[in-house]
Enzyme design. Structure first.
Site, mmCIF file in Angstrom:
data_model
loop_
_atom_site.group_PDB
_atom_site.id
_atom_site.type_symbol
_atom_site.label_atom_id
_atom_site.label_comp_id
_atom_site.label_asym_id
_atom_site.label_seq_id
_atom_site.Cartn_x
_atom_site.Cartn_y
_atom_site.Cartn_z
ATOM 1 N N ARG A 247 -26.080 -22.627 37.507
ATOM 2 C CA ARG A 247 -26.909 -23.230 38.554
ATOM 3 C C ARG A 247 -26.601 -24.719 38.602
ATOM 4 N NH1 ARG A 247 -32.628 -23.871 36.973
ATOM 5 N NH2 ARG A 247 -32.080 -26.070 37.013
ATOM 6 N N HIS A 251 -33.594 -26.274 40.059
ATOM 7 C CA HIS A 251 -34.248 -24.986 40.298
ATOM 8 C C HIS A 251 -34.768 -24.917 41.732
ATOM 9 C CE1 HIS A 251 -37.198 -21.767 40.227
ATOM 10 N NE2 HIS A 251 -38.150 -22.632 40.501
ATOM 11 N N TYR A 260 -34.166 -32.206 31.494
ATOM 12 C CA TYR A 260 -33.742 -31.215 30.504
ATOM 13 C C TYR A 260 -32.224 -31.061 30.353
ATOM 14 C CZ TYR A 260 -33.907 -28.331 34.807
ATOM 15 O OH TYR A 260 -33.753 -27.844 36.083
#
Lengths: 348, 367
Positions: A247, A251, A260
């Site tokens: 990805r 998100h 993160y």
């Protein structure tokens, strides 16, 4: 881990030049639309979006392998590339991101593409039920409709996914469990999500064949999915295809990956860009030239413009629709609430 | 209670009753089986089994699925013999996973089938709640009516059989709260037969709550062609009375009829209303009965707080506030986890507690 491609002696079918060019056109259209949707959100055209940047090969490749005259897609919320590939009306698809209607405005039955699901895991079971329905309908082996269910490494932790795989294997249902392992479930990496490191490896426990495929190689994904579909269509039961991808984006448009993971990690972990990879392959094999790539990009831009105009023109649904679709046979109490709402909101 | 309230008190209290026409209507709404020759005596288990067999015969897209529903015929034998009759494709055992049973039913409905899943015991519905609420109840809505969910979920429900934990839950308020679902509970064999046939012919999902403590009680069932006049909608007055309405469903209906018998010895005529549909609630039926009796007690096994009794009380109050003689009383289970068998008689509303509730209503004085 059993290799689904090895199940049939025939091996994967070679894709013709025009098929390869079509895969590229689809990937460009999806990439451009995906990046545009983020701009739409920044511009205030839509309130939110879940980008699929980096997953074009997994989505286009798997969608391309389907036979939409008899197969059925069970998506979650990040399958824009699959929707575009199998021909879902993209204004009606994107309407869910404009907050027009949960599930999207498209007709899921006619599109053979189930309503968009905002919660992961649950729809994996629906694929098994639909697929078992194909078995009950009694189509001969080789002509069975197949359900393909899309989910990610995060959803693979849900109990429903275990139940679905077990049910499907027990009933030999014609299902393809298509996992896009994109490395992240919002902020949690696969190593803290998937014990053992592979969802495909779990298939052995259910007695199902499975394959882990390079999810950034659109040709490999197409061939793996085609093999899994042929397996199910022949009445041999379910399979697991795990497309290993990444990805590359957040998100969602509300996410902040900087909390993160670092940009450096994104660069190294993301692997090869699936679009750049396909482009290099087409060039190297002499299947496409610069003029073709320019043409594909121009087509993608024209398409995006049309979809954007459609989304822009899309107004809110009439409030009566809150009440219209709750039941096939609405209750008196609901009818009374609908009339009261109308009287008090429209002063009629 | 006769010490406290005399019949003449009650007659005097009725002086403002204006609902003779309502009483007439309620009689017309609830025909008894017309031809005694066409009725058969059977248990609720037999009536449900027969209804399922007829549904399966009449609708080739109907399927029965669940845990042990095949060869065993279900732990309560409701599907007894149906796999033999209709084959393993149409009556099939699933692995032991309730979310799977409901999720699979959603997919089968999307494929054009009419699934009739069984959840073996009420408490086993909890693992399926995500599918029931987020999927069964919403797919028709989400798909703008293109993917109806004609799912009839059979749930052996309520207490009274000294079963293990999670085998005696009353989930009607939870289900009734969910948009997109309908909820019904039969009180006896005739209701079970007709309501199941009706529910299984709907295009909307229906939670069918079977009172497991009544499975083996026999009663007349009119399954013949002359049952065509049977109305499966709304509530049903099972005993007429004029002093107070007892509202109940499932196994509590039989208990309320016992209570009415006892009260009649004291000259108190109690009307017993079998609510039947817990969603939608028959507001007109409740109003018609309470407009006549002007007093109501609602009885259910579920815990009191946020139970369906509150919805019933509110529905009555909204429609009958001007003529009510007392606040609507609730006689219910307690706000405790369903207790073990030795204590369940203390938990489920018993005759004494219902009589106390009636007494509180009869003795109520304003101010």
């Amino acid at each position: 881990m059993a290799d689904v491609l090895a199940l049939d002696d025939t091996g994967p079918a070679e894709l013709a030049g025009e098929e390869l060019r079509e895969l590229y056109r689809l990937m460009v259209a999806v990439r451009y639309l995906d990046e545009s949707a983020i701009r739409w959100q920044r511009q205030g055209l839509i309130p939110g979006y879940a980008p699929q940047l980096g997953q074009e090969a997994a989505q286009v490749g798997s969608g391309y392998a389907l036979d939409m005259s008899r197969d059925f897609v069970f998506p979650t919320y990040r399958e824009m590339g699959v929707a575009r590939t199998v021909g879902v009306d993209m204004v009606e698809y994107m309407s869910t991101h404009k907050a027009t209607w949960h599930g999207g405005l498209y007709d899921p039955k006619a599109s053979r593409f189930a309503p968009i699901q905002a919660v992961v895991g649950g729809s994996v079971l629906h694929a098994v039920g639909w697929a078992h329905g194909q078995t009950l309908d009694g189509a001969p082996a080789g002509e069975l409709g197949v359900a393909i269910t899309y989910f990610g490494d995060g959803a693979s932790s849900q109990g429903d996914v275990h139940e679905a795989m077990n049910f499907a294997a027990v009933m030999k249902a014609p299902v393809v469990f298509f996992i896009q392992n994109n490395g992240w479930a919002i902020s949690v990496p696969t190593e803290r999500q998937v014990a053992g490191g592979s969802v495909a490896a779990r298939a052995a426990g259910y007695g199902m064949p499975s394959i882990q495929v390079d999810g950034n190689d659109v040709v490999a994904v197409t061939q793996a999915t085609a093999a899994a579909l042929a397996h199910a269509r022949a009445g041999k039961g379910p399979t697991v295809v795990e497309a290993m991808t990444y990805r590359r984006g957040p998100h969602s448009t509300s996410d902040d990956p900087g909390r993160y993971r670092t940009l450096e990690e994104e660069r190294t972990d993301g692997g090869e860009d699936p679009l750049a990879r396909m482009r290099a392959r087409l060039l190297a094999d002499g299947i496409a030239d610069e003029a073709f790539f320019e043409e594909a990009l121009a087509a993608a831009k024209a398409e995006e413009e049309q979809i954007r105009e459609g989304i822009n023109a899309l107004g809110p649904r009439p409030g009566t629709e809150m009440f219209d679709f709750v039941y096939q046979e609405p209750t008196q109490a609901l009818k009374a609430q609908a009339s009261a709402w109308r009287e008090e909101s429209e002063h009629v | 209670m006769s010490e406290h309230t005399t019949l003449s008190d009650l007659e005097a209290a009725q002086d403002n009753t204006t609902a003779a026409d309502v009483q007439q209507e309620s009689v017309q709404n609830f025909p008894e089986p017309a031809d005694a020759g066409a009725t058969e005596t059977m248990s609720m288990q037999q009536a449900l089994n027969r209804a399922l067999a007829e549904v399966m015969t009449e609708n080739p897209r109907a399927l029965i699925l669940g845990e042990d529903v095949g060869q065993l015929g279900g732990v309560f034998r409701i599907t007894d013999g149906l796999q033999k009759k209709f084959g393993e494709a149409r009556v099939f055992d699933t692995p032991l996973a309730e979310s799977g049973i409901l999720g699979m039913s959603v997919g089968l409905a999307m494929a054009g089938y009419h699934p009739i899943p069984e959840v073996q015991f009420d408490g086993f519905a909890y693992p399926a709640v995500n599918q029931i609420i987020c999927q069964v109840g919403r797919m028709n809505y989400r798909s703008r009516g293109t993917l109806p969910m004609p799912i009839t979920l059979r749930v052996p429900s309520f207490g009274g059989i000294r079963a293990p934990e999670h085998h005696g839950e009353s989930l009607e308020a939870m289900f009734a709260h969910v948009p997109g679902l309908k909820v019904v509970s039969p009180s006896g064999p005739n209701e079970a037969y007709h309501l199941l046939k009706y529910a299984a012919a709907r295009q909307d999902p229906v939670i069918f709550m079977e009172p497991k403590s009544r499975y083996w009680q026999k009663g007349p069932v009119n399954a013949g062609a002359d049952a065509a006049g049977y109305s499966p909608n709304g509530s049903r007055v099972v005993r007429e009375g004029k002093h107070l309405t007892l509202v109940a469903w499932g196994a509590m209906v039989a208990r309320c009829l016992q209570v009415a018998e006892l009260a009649a010895e004291d000259g108190i005529e109690i009307e017993v209303l079998d609510l039947r549909w817990l969603k939608p609630i028959d507001a007109e039926g409740l109003a018609a009965s309470v407009a006549k009796t002007r007093r109501a007690v609602v009885v259910h096994e579920a815990p009191r707080t946020s139970g369906l009794g509150a919805e019933v009380a509110s529905t009555i109050t909204e429609r009958c506030f001007g003529t009510l003689k007392a606040p609507v009383e609730r006689v219910t289970g307690f706000d405790v986890p369903y207790p073990s068998g030795d204590l369940e008689d203390e938990y489920i509303p018993n005759i004494d507690r219902i009589l106390y509730g009636i007494q509180r209503v009869l003795e109520y004085r304003r101010g």
